[in-house]
Design an enzyme around this catalytic site. Structure first.
Site, PDB file in Angstrom:
ATOM      1  N   LYS A  60       0.988  -1.242  -0.041  1.00  0.00           N
ATOM      2  CA  LYS A  60       0.197   0.015   0.063  1.00  0.00           C
ATOM      3  C   LYS A  60       0.838   1.190   0.015  1.00  0.00           C
ATOM      4  O   LYS A  60       1.916   1.052   0.420  1.00  0.00           O
ATOM      5  CB  LYS A  60      -0.822   0.019   1.314  1.00  0.00           C
ATOM      6  CG  LYS A  60      -2.132   0.917   0.999  1.00  0.00           C
ATOM      7  CD  LYS A  60      -3.354   0.149   0.569  1.00  0.00           C
ATOM      8  CE  LYS A  60      -4.538   0.896   0.491  1.00  0.00           C
ATOM      9  NZ  LYS A  60      -5.724   0.048   0.247  1.00  0.00           N
TER      10      LYS A  60
ATOM     11  N   THR B  95     -15.350  -2.475  -6.536  1.00  0.00           N
ATOM     12  CA  THR B  95     -15.028  -2.980  -5.301  1.00  0.00           C
ATOM     13  C   THR B  95     -16.701  -2.836  -4.705  1.00  0.00           C
ATOM     14  O   THR B  95     -17.007  -3.850  -3.838  1.00  0.00           O
ATOM     15  CB  THR B  95     -14.459  -1.652  -4.284  1.00  0.00           C
ATOM     16  OG1 THR B  95     -13.076  -1.433  -4.905  1.00  0.00           O
ATOM     17  CG2 THR B  95     -14.406  -1.507  -2.782  1.00  0.00           C
TER      18      THR B  95
ATOM     19  N   ASN C  42     -16.000   5.834  -4.228  1.00  0.00           N
ATOM     20  CA  ASN C  42     -16.138   4.953  -5.178  1.00  0.00           C
ATOM     21  C   ASN C  42     -16.657   3.590  -4.862  1.00  0.00           C
ATOM     22  O   ASN C  42     -17.292   3.055  -5.380  1.00  0.00           O
ATOM     23  CB  ASN C  42     -14.531   4.623  -5.548  1.00  0.00           C
ATOM     24  CG  ASN C  42     -14.210   3.816  -6.534  1.00  0.00           C
ATOM     25  OD1 ASN C  42     -14.449   2.399  -6.000  1.00  0.00           O
ATOM     26  ND2 ASN C  42     -14.045   4.076  -7.743  1.00  0.00           N
TER      27      ASN C  42
HETATM   28  N1  LIG Z   1     -11.151   2.333  -4.082  1.00  0.00           N
HETATM   29  C1  LIG Z   1     -11.014   0.894  -3.980  1.00  0.00           C
HETATM   30  O1  LIG Z   1     -11.013   0.229  -5.037  1.00  0.00           O
HETATM   31  C2  LIG Z   1     -11.184   0.385  -2.849  1.00  0.00           C
HETATM   32  C3  LIG Z   1     -11.468   0.942  -1.773  1.00  0.00           C
HETATM   33  N2  LIG Z   1     -11.567   0.408  -0.337  1.00  0.00           N
HETATM   34  C4  LIG Z   1     -11.764   1.130   0.740  1.00  0.00           C
HETATM   35  O2  LIG Z   1     -12.930   1.667   0.866  1.00  0.00           O
HETATM   36  C5  LIG Z   1     -12.934   2.831   1.454  1.00  0.00           C
HETATM   37  C6  LIG Z   1     -13.536   4.072   0.688  1.00  0.00           C
HETATM   38  O3  LIG Z   1     -12.486   4.173  -0.546  1.00  0.00           O
HETATM   39  P1  LIG Z   1     -13.122   4.685  -1.726  1.00  0.00           P
HETATM   40  O4  LIG Z   1     -14.633   4.673  -1.832  1.00  0.00           O
HETATM   41  O5  LIG Z   1     -12.234   4.452  -2.672  1.00  0.00           O
HETATM   42  O6  LIG Z   1     -12.372   6.333  -1.268  1.00  0.00           O
HETATM   43  P2  LIG Z   1     -13.123   7.505  -2.168  1.00  0.00           P
HETATM   44  O7  LIG Z   1     -12.162   8.691  -1.988  1.00  0.00           O
HETATM   45  O8  LIG Z   1     -13.619   7.282  -3.480  1.00  0.00           O
HETATM   46  O9  LIG Z   1     -14.327   8.055  -1.132  1.00  0.00           O
HETATM   47  C7  LIG Z   1     -14.163   8.084  -0.039  1.00  0.00           C
HETATM   48  C8  LIG Z   1     -15.454   8.626   0.739  1.00  0.00           C
HETATM   49  O10 LIG Z   1     -15.543   8.612   2.111  1.00  0.00           O
HETATM   50  C9  LIG Z   1     -16.011   9.830   2.469  1.00  0.00           C
HETATM   51  N3  LIG Z   1     -15.446  10.201   3.819  1.00  0.00           N
HETATM   52  C10 LIG Z   1     -14.160  10.717   4.053  1.00  0.00           C
HETATM   53  N4  LIG Z   1     -14.086  10.814   5.515  1.00  0.00           N
HETATM   54  C11 LIG Z   1     -15.065  10.347   5.861  1.00  0.00           C
HETATM   55  C12 LIG Z   1     -15.695  10.516   7.274  1.00  0.00           C
HETATM   56  N5  LIG Z   1     -14.832  10.889   8.159  1.00  0.00           N
HETATM   57  N6  LIG Z   1     -16.901   9.730   7.624  1.00  0.00           N
HETATM   58  C13 LIG Z   1     -17.649   9.536   6.464  1.00  0.00           C
HETATM   59  N7  LIG Z   1     -17.313   9.507   5.369  1.00  0.00           N
HETATM   60  C14 LIG Z   1     -16.101  10.168   5.021  1.00  0.00           C
HETATM   61  C15 LIG Z   1     -15.770  10.822   1.364  1.00  0.00           C
HETATM   62  O11 LIG Z   1     -16.599  12.126   1.414  1.00  0.00           O
HETATM   63  C16 LIG Z   1     -15.973   9.958   0.186  1.00  0.00           C
HETATM   64  O12 LIG Z   1     -17.327  10.061   0.030  1.00  0.00           O
HETATM   65  C17 LIG Z   1     -11.371   2.945   2.070  1.00  0.00           C
HETATM   66  O13 LIG Z   1     -11.443   2.438   3.420  1.00  0.00           O
HETATM   67  C18 LIG Z   1     -10.691   2.300   1.110  1.00  0.00           C
HETATM   68  O14 LIG Z   1      -9.348   1.831   1.598  1.00  0.00           O
HETATM   69  C19 LIG Z   1     -11.263  -0.967  -0.125  1.00  0.00           C
HETATM   70  C20 LIG Z   1     -10.947  -1.803  -1.417  1.00  0.00           C
HETATM   71  C21 LIG Z   1     -10.700  -1.175  -2.533  1.00  0.00           C
HETATM   72  O1  LIG Z   2      -6.885  -2.751  -6.573  1.00  0.00           O
HETATM   73  C1  LIG Z   2      -6.026  -2.900  -5.993  1.00  0.00           C
HETATM   74  O2  LIG Z   2      -4.806  -3.198  -6.205  1.00  0.00           O
HETATM   75  C2  LIG Z   2      -5.937  -2.639  -4.599  1.00  0.00           C
HETATM   76  C3  LIG Z   2      -7.374  -1.765  -4.023  1.00  0.00           C
HETATM   77  C4  LIG Z   2      -7.053  -1.714  -2.466  1.00  0.00           C
HETATM   78  O3  LIG Z   2      -6.225  -0.875  -2.174  1.00  0.00           O
HETATM   79  C5  LIG Z   2      -7.550  -2.199  -1.564  1.00  0.00           C
HETATM   80  O4  LIG Z   2      -8.102  -3.480  -1.728  1.00  0.00           O
HETATM   81  O5  LIG Z   2      -7.827  -1.820  -0.297  1.00  0.00           O
END
Ligand SMILES: NC(=O)C1=CN([C@@H]2O[C@H](COP(=O)(O)OP(=O)(O)OC[C@H]3O[C@@H](n4cnc5c(N)ncnc54)[C@H](O)[C@@H]3O)[C@@H](O)[C@H]2O)C=CC1
Ligand SMILES: O=C(O)CCC(=O)C(=O)O
Length: 431
Positions: free
Chosen positions: A104, A188, A219
């Protein structure tokens, strides 16, 4: 002094070791990250000043294949957080049987304060700093919180410039025109949907009588909320970093997603054609969302959201962790004592890295798959692994988290033992 995130994360390994037998050597190896890199990234800001940003990349383990994991841009990024996220990636990739280890990265900043040009210079600077540490067969990057396909495109381009050859397989989650995969942007949330939709029927829950609250509308969170709503679940609350909205009768998630794209924030809105109206709803805080009386709670934002301080207030029956590490280990005990089932992050959010694996395979073969092929393969993997975790937990009467970790640990232990300790090589070079 409060526990570090990594100390808390690794207690999951300790707990699950009871349910699986691997060698002492393998256990010892799994306790430590293989390699960590910290870089200072100088960036010329639009106003002419120079600002130095701190960036990290941790490769936790690469026994089963090259390191794999996203890059986070967030003010709270630290080496402790990145190491914990790399640790979770290791067990996630092993659980899904992907030929990857765990890694990461992250940069400490608030990306909302930078212009697009500054963000591009920062992203390219990060790659300059870590170029010798990554590669299609070493460690492969992807998006995470506050990074997206545009940023992945810059990173892949910068790496290719440094290598003097086009190297699409060093980064996944790229724009389609740069070798990205169909379906990675929604993977995801889609993967999480398949886990939820395949396991809830085992608990006699049907969509129409299942209420859902989702914390984090990015996302991952917005996609799973949308798919659940389309499948007939009652999504009654969603939130982002600014706070949340609640409507007992259910929210129109597709309209809220459209609104968020244009306005950045969320509101309870209902659109018919081009006509949109804000509907009556209650504004709630993120803390209130976590305590709602719903069937399913989906933390999809950041780690450490359900802790020893608030776990007692959680009223949901089932928690599906879409975020990485949203529940602390102390909170796990409290939730368990209340009979709340927690479906662990390393299973629920693994759809992203699964389609990243498909993207890496496509980049290396040069043959690109159709969206329905991607989605079918994703569904098949997610449902199969969810069933295995469920059955293992039932058979040994253990938590779903312990069941998921035990299966991942077994795979990692086997791979570590197959490689051996390399004692012979080390003794020889020392002699
Ligand atoms: N993008 C991916 O492919 C993956 C993401 N994840 C995990 O999913 C989670 C979200 O990631 P993404 O959706 O990609 O990020 P993103 O950047 O697309 O969205 C994050 C969201 O969380 C909100 N947010 C931020 N701080 C917050 C808080 N304190 N309380 C409530 N909402 C808050 C933001 O406003 C935004 O809507 C993270 O923990 C990430 O590690 C896990 C696996 C894969
Ligand atoms: O797509 C990937 O390689 C990793 C996504 C990711 O950071 C996660 O699963 O937490």
């Amino acid at each position: 002094m409060s526990k570090s995130l990594f100390t808390d994360a690794s207690s999951r390994l300790e707990r699950a070791l009871k349910y699986v037998s691997i060698s002492d050597d393998a256990i010892e190896r799994l306790k430590y990250p293989k390699a960590s890199l910290s870089v200072s990234i100088p960036v010329r800001m639009d106003n002419g000043t120079l600002r130095i940003f701190q960036g990290y990349r941790v490769r936790y383990d690469d026994t089963r294949g090259p390191g794999k994991g996203g890059v986070r841009y967030h003010p709270n990024v630290s080496i402790d957080e990145v190491q914990s996220l790399a640790f979770w990636m290791t067990f996630k990739c092993a659980l899904l049987d992907l030929p990857f280890g765990g890694a990461k990265g992250g940069i400490t900043l608030n990306p909302k304060e930078l212009s697009k040009a500054e963000l591009e210079r920062l992203s390219r600077g990060y790659i300059e700093g870590i170029a010798d540490f990554i590669g299609p067969d070493i460690d492969i990057l992807a998006p995470d919180v506050y990074t997206n396909e545009m940023i992945m495109g810059w990173m892949m381009d910068q790496y290719s410039i440094i290598q003097r050859k086009i190297s699409p397989a060093v980064v996944t989650g790229k724009p389609l025109t740069m070798g990205g995969s169909r379906g990675r942007d929604t993977a995801t949330g889609t993967g999480a949907f398949h886990v939820i939709n395949s396991l809830l029927p085992k608990l006699d829950k049907k969509p129409a009588n299942t209420t859902v609250a989702v914390q984090g509308f990015g996302n991952a969170g917005a996609v799973v909320a949308d798919l659940l709503a389309k499948a007939g679940y009652q999504v009654v609350a969603v939130s982002d970093s600014q706070g949340g909205i609640y409507r007992e009768k259910g929210l129109d998630i597709a309209s809220i997603r459209e609104y968020k794209q244009e306005h950045r924030g969320i509101t309870a809105i209902y659109c018919e054609g081009t006509v949109c109206n804000i509907v009556e709803h209650e504004a709630i805080s993120n803390e209130e969302l976590l305590a709602l009386d719903v069937d399913v709670l989906i933390p999809a934002a950041l780690e450490n959201q359900i802790t020893a301080e608030n776990a007692d207030r959680v009223r949901a029956k089932y928690i599906f962790e879409v975020a990485n590490g949203p529940t602390t280990s102390e909170a796990d005990r409290i939730l368990d004592s209340k009979g709340i089932l927690v479906f662990p992050d390393i299973l629920v959010n693994a759809g992203g890295v699964t389609v990243s694996y498909f993207e890496w395979v496509q980049n290396r073969s040069g043959l690109y798959w159709r969206l329905n092929e991607i989605n079918e393969r994703l569904k098949e993997r997610m449902v199969t692994e969810a069933e295995k975790v469920w059955s293992f937990a039932q058979e040994f009467d253990i938590s779903l988290r312990n069941a998921a970790y035990a299966q991942a640990i077994a795979r990692l232990g086997e791979a570590l033992d197959a490689k051996g300790t390399r004692d012979y090589y080390q003794n020889k070079t020392r002699a």
